[in-house]
Design an enzyme around this catalytic site. Structure first.
Site, PDB file in Angstrom:
ATOM      1  CB  CYS A  89      -0.818   0.231   1.213  1.00 25.05           C
ATOM      2  SG  CYS A  89       0.023   0.022   2.698  1.00 25.05           S
ATOM      3  NE  ARG A 113      11.754  -1.465   2.070  1.00 21.13           N
ATOM      4  CZ  ARG A 113      11.737  -1.912   0.716  1.00 21.13           C
ATOM      5  NH1 ARG A 113      10.816  -2.746   0.469  1.00 21.13           N
ATOM      6  NH2 ARG A 113      12.622  -1.395  -0.349  1.00 21.13           N
ATOM      7  CG  HIS A 171       7.445   5.024  -4.068  1.00 18.42           C
ATOM      8  ND1 HIS A 171       7.387   4.197  -5.166  1.00 18.42           N
ATOM      9  CD2 HIS A 171       7.679   4.229  -3.264  1.00 18.42           C
ATOM     10  CE1 HIS A 171       7.654   2.982  -4.790  1.00 18.42           C
ATOM     11  NE2 HIS A 171       7.803   2.865  -3.568  1.00 18.42           N
ATOM     12  CB  ALA A 200       4.237  -0.385   2.149  1.00 15.53           C
TER      13      ALA A 200
END
Lengths: 458, 549
Positions: B68, B102, B201, B71
């Site tokens: 999503c 991550r 992003h 994230a």
């Protein structure tokens, strides 16, 4: 230092959670749903949740974890996710052909108030649910409780949707194993088998999340409780529910719905909790305990007597889920260890009361917190160090910083294997726990002993 | 049935016909779904790149691998910054799952420098916060975070319910910024925004640009050839290896967006003279905005693959047009290639000609094809989870991309040249001159141009398609993520994670290439795959005969 910013001085926090000792409901529901044979868990929310939950379970089990999602977009988030779920149901049955779709929700669909049964009925009316197939659901708002609550809610849904009574009691005993590992579920089945009891265990993730490498991927592995077995739970002689947080809601629902007598027990971790599990099974089923079980019990006792000097009055810090911690604390106290810092992220008053009772004879202050976090736990450790810590993988950062022996148990374990193959429940599980505790303590003794007292025999 | 069709396709052509494969893949779907998937599964053509549908909503129930916007924003772009307190505003899950999962490595210069990577901060919203609003709790959490940690900045990340209940996170951030005297800013990266991580992003790019980039005009480090590395998140130490190589060449890394990054790096990023983009998808927005506002040009580079790393270094040298740098770059490449070529020659013996498939995020499915090519391996199929058409087809298609209803609400910042600080690093004549030499800015040509004729390009591949592709092509290795890993391995196919690197790495740069060659060699040639059948399963009849005798 990995956690260099954690101060020794403890300040009151009312709003900020740091390094949680829990996660959210849907992952527990997904795990429970994987314990149904030929079931595809479905996450009714935006797809990020589903990706995270699948990833977390996958990292813990090193196994495929299949689940689908309604993939909410902004439009659906405002106007409701009905169209998404109906399309999902159609796509899932067409492409992946499960027997059951087990729908859980997220904070998104709960906040907007989607009515899952109504949507499922609409899907059925539109012919999207093939004959003989099922769509079940549990509401699992992430802002209530924890992943254990989610597990409890989905397990209860199995009762709500499937358990039925035809009026004739069978000799069968239902066992709700709680939020434990597949290996634990397998061990519980083995113990019941030794007692000669016919059981239905639900949910049951053994042979789902610890399956063999065969060169074939099966979307729906052999394990999992079947729908037929779930239906039959309504006629069972009794239900044995293990762990009040994870298993009690389903057991109570089954009692209300089908009038199945229920015994609520702690998880059978350690000596006395296993004793009462076996004693209860024996009593409700009306069977006698075979010698093979007495031998296992005796072996566990034997190790405690043989190695008691190494456990005696060792201080332990524990982080984990409430049902596990209650039994684990009791086990440690029973072998004269001192669990002195105990944190669960899951909220609940009963936890504090129970642990306080179990640890009342320890002549040392005991810190207990339900709804606490690992940051607080770490601060407790800094103020009153321990000889051993037990908990999930995130504890390894504290273990390294504070140089404390550490045993991985609970969820999630992301950096070691074993938890899916070797049980911690039952007498055999107790033996394994003792082995792990001894390994950790004796390795440390070997590391720290001066050369002249470095022992060959321990 | 499916297996029969495969074999026929293979027999008729001597190779598998991708058209037949595509038909098979979509045949299993309901009609409407099949129609949509048909546009996202494309057979590549050399010379003329076909159009692919990308960045559209995932089909409910299809088992997508996508995540999503939260994230993409918190997990990917800003998570790797080590001296922010990254506070998740929501119920506990989002913060928990993005806690250390991550592998963005961080290495502060001293033991006293801040590093919050190992911490997870959350407002852990409860039902009463959903009912009465979470602003009060957010305010208190920011205060508590400040009191305990005294960070340089606190950033707030919104999760699904935050947008629905109407918490004004930006206003709370502004208030707390004034109160605490440190930078506090918020991101509206609710999980349902857009259709994937990609929206996150963009939201992260906007936020970091608006709130941090350009705040500090003092360029602290002396150094020639000042470069920002954009879209490099230091998974498994990739950025460390890239920095090692850059510094060896005499190039000065200014800021990395955002592997091992700090607040100060972002604040001074505008003092660099070039932006070099690794991951085009996640960071091209910041690059574009920095160019508009400060006059810093950007180029696409790729440090995955030894040849690609060499090419990228030469590209940077060409940009600065300095003989000393150019010579030094050649020296470094020659030096580094010794070990690379040695290992390459060795592993090629065992890997040459083997097939690879890559289905990764929004960038690596392209970059890693270079590494496989260096090993003599062929990429038979590839795709992204959430890339856009420009990542597939090249930036030339940008003017033709229509933003659909699902992504329309992602803010597009309006950026103008900074009246005082806009400084074009290259004049129009210089740019022309460079172009004449074949040097282009903003020159990403996408993944498909590099792929062979007849290869299958699949956007947002589903679990079903993944399984069929493996059955049909039986690749030597399949690259994707953790959710795909074990299903693929159960089928007897080695599976390499190209998000987490399966705890390996670095894979960038020259040392990274060597690591990768060795890792893939280990995987595709492991003995384990020969043991899948027990002796009594390969020849059961014979055993029965013995038993009878």
């Amino acid at each position: 230092m990995l956690l260099r910013h954690t101060p020794k001085e403890i300040t009151e926090r009312s709003a900020l959670t740091i390094n949680p000792a829990k996660t959210c409901q849907p992952i527990g529901a997904m795990y429970a749903a994987l314990g149904i044979n030929r079931c595809l868990p479905h996450s009714h929310g935006s797809q990020g949740c589903c990706a995270y939950h699948r990833s977390a379970l996958t990292r813990h089990y090193k196994e495929p974890v299949m689940a689908s999602t309604s993939s909410f977009t902004e439009g659906a988030s405002v106007f409701g996710g009905q169209a998404n779920l109906i399309q999902a149901i159609d796509t899932i049955f067409t492409v992946y052909d499960p027997d059951v779709i087990a729908v859980h929700t997220t904070c998104l669909s709960e906040t907007i108030g989607d009515d899952i049964p109504q949507i499922a009925r609409k899907a059925e009316a539109e012919g999207k649910i093939p004959k003989g197939k099922f769509v079940i659901h549990a509401n699992t708002p992430s802002y209530v409780g924890s992943h254990v609550t989610g597990f409890a809610n989905m397990t209860k849904a199995m009762v709500n949707y499937f358990s039925a009574s035809n009026g004739k009691r069978s000799e069968q005993i239902n066992i709700i194993p709680g939020y434990v590992e597949p290996a634990d579920m397998e061990e519980i089945r083995r113990i019941a088998g030794q007692l000669g009891i016919r059981t239905v265990i639900f949910p049951d993730t053994s042979n789902v999340l610890n399956r063999p490498q065969t060169g074939k991927f099966e979307m729906y592995p052999k394990g999992g409780v079947t729908v037929r077995a779930l239906v039959s739970t309504g006629d069972s002689k009794a239900t044995v529910a293990l762990g009040s947080t994870a298993s009690w809601p389903a057991a109570r629902a089954l009692d209300v719905k089908c009038n199945v007598h229920c015994e609520l027990l702690e998880l059978p971790i350690g000596l006395t909790a296993t004793d009462s599990f076996i004693d209860t099974l024996r009593t409700v089923a009306g069977v006698s305990v075979p010698d093979s079980i007495n031998i296992e019990r005796g072996r566990l006792l034997d190790i405690i007597t043989d190695m008691h000097q190494y456990f005696y009055h060792k201080k332990v810090g524990l982080v984990g889920d409430p049902d596990q911690l209650v039994s684990l604390t009791e086990f440690l106290v029973s072998i004269d260890m001192w669990p002195i810092h105990i944190v669960t992220g899951s909220p609940g008053k009963a936890f504090d009361t129970k642990i306080r009772e179990i640890t009342r004879e320890i002549p040392h202050p005991v810190n207990i917190k339900a709804g606490g976090d690992m940051f607080l736990f770490h601060q407790w450790i800094k103020n009153d160090p321990v000889d051993l810590m037990m908990g999930n993988t995130y504890l390894k950062y504290i273990a390294r910083d504070e140089d404390i022996p550490f045993i991985r148990c609970g969820f999630p374990i992301l950096d070691r294997i074993g938890h899916s193959y070797f049980p911690t429940v039952g007498y055999m599980g107790g033996i394994r726990l003792l082995e792990k505790i001894l390994d950790a303590l004796l390795d440390r003794k070997d590391r720290d002993s001066p050369e002249e007292s470095f022992e060959l025999v321990m | 049935m499916a297996a029969m069709i495969d074999r026929r396709a293979a027999l008729e052509d001597g190779a598998i016909d991708p058209n037949v494969v595509k038909k098979q893949l979509i045949a299993a779907y309901p009609t409407k779904v099949a129609r949509k998937r048909a546009k996202q599964i494309v057979i590549n053509k050399e010379g003329e790149v076909p159009e692919i549908a990308a960045n559209t909503r995932a089909i409910p129930g299809i088992i997508t691998q996508r995540g999503c916007a939260y994230a993409g924003c918190k997990g990917v772009v800003l998570g790797p910054t080590r001296d922010f307190v990254n506070l998740t505003h929501g119920p506990i899950g989002c913060g928990f799952y993005s806690w250390l999962t991550r592998r963005n490595q961080t290495r502060p210069p001293t033991a006293e420098d801040p590093n919050f990577m190992t911490y997870c901060f959350s407002t852990d919203l409860q039902d009463e916060n959903i009912v009465f609003g979470g602003e009060k709790k957010l305010r208190a959490a920011i205060q508590e975070a400040y009191d305990i940690f005294k960070p340089k900045a606190i950033s707030v990340f919104s999760t699904c319910p935050v947008g629905l209940i109407g918490d004004d996170v930006h206003n709370v951030a502004k208030e707390m910024k004034e109160k605490l005297g440190i930078n506090v800013f918020a991101f509206s990266c609710e999980g349902y925004k857009g259709v994937s991580q990609s929206a996150g992003h963009h939201i992260a790019n906007n936020g970091i640009f608006k709130h941090v980039v350009g705040l500090d005009d003092t360029a602290p480090k002396e150094g020639k050839f000042r470069v920002n590395m954009l879209g490099e998140y230091n998974i498994g130490g990739d950025a460390f290896e890239i920095d090692r190589v850059l510094e060896k060449c005499g190039i000065t890394p200014v800021a990395t967006f955002s592997g091992n990054s700090t607040y100060d790096q972002f604040a001074r990023a505008h003092t660099a003279d070039l932006n070099a983009i690794m991951c085009h998808r996640s960071i091209n927005y910041v690059a574009e905005m920095m160019e508009k506002k400060f006059g810093i040009p950007w180029i696409k580079i790729n440090f995955i693959g030894a040849k690609s790393a060499a090419k990228s270094l030469r590209k940077i040298a060409k940009y600065f047009d300095d003989q000393e740098l150019t010579d030094r770059v050649e020296e470094v490449i020659a030096e580094e290639m010794v070990e690379v070529e040695k290992v390459q020659a060795e592993i090629r013996k065992r890997c040459e000609g083997k097939l690879a498939m890559l289905f990764v995020g929004g960038s690596r499915a392209h970059h890693y094809q270079d590494l496989f090519a260096e090993m003599g391996m062929k990429t038979i199929s590839a795709g992204y989870e959430f890339a856009h058409r420009d990542d597939y087809e090249g930036r030339k298609v940008l003017p033709g991309i229509k933003i659909d209803a699902d992504s329309r609400n992602i803010e597009e910042l309006e950026v103008h040249p900074d009246p005082d600080r806009y400084r074009p690093r290259k004049s129009a004549e210089q740019i022309e001159e460079l172009a004449a030499k074949g040097f282009f800015f903003k020159d990403y040509e996408g993944m498909m141009a590099q792929m062979a004729e007849g290869t299958l390009v699949i956007d947002d591949i589903s679990q079903y398609e993944t399984e069929r592709m493996i059955e049909i092509y039986k690749p030597a290795i399949f690259c994707a993520g953790i959710k795909e890993k074990y299903a693929i391995q159960k089928k007897g196919i080695p599976m390499k994670q190209l998000h987490s690197y399966d705890t390996g790495g670095p894979y960038a740069g020259f040392k990274g290439a060597v690591n990768f060659y060795e890792e893939i060699d280990r995987m595709v040639n492991s003995k384990v795959w020969s043991y899948l059948k027990a002796p009594w399963q390969t020849n059961p009849e014979l055993a029965a005969t013995y038993a009878c005798q």
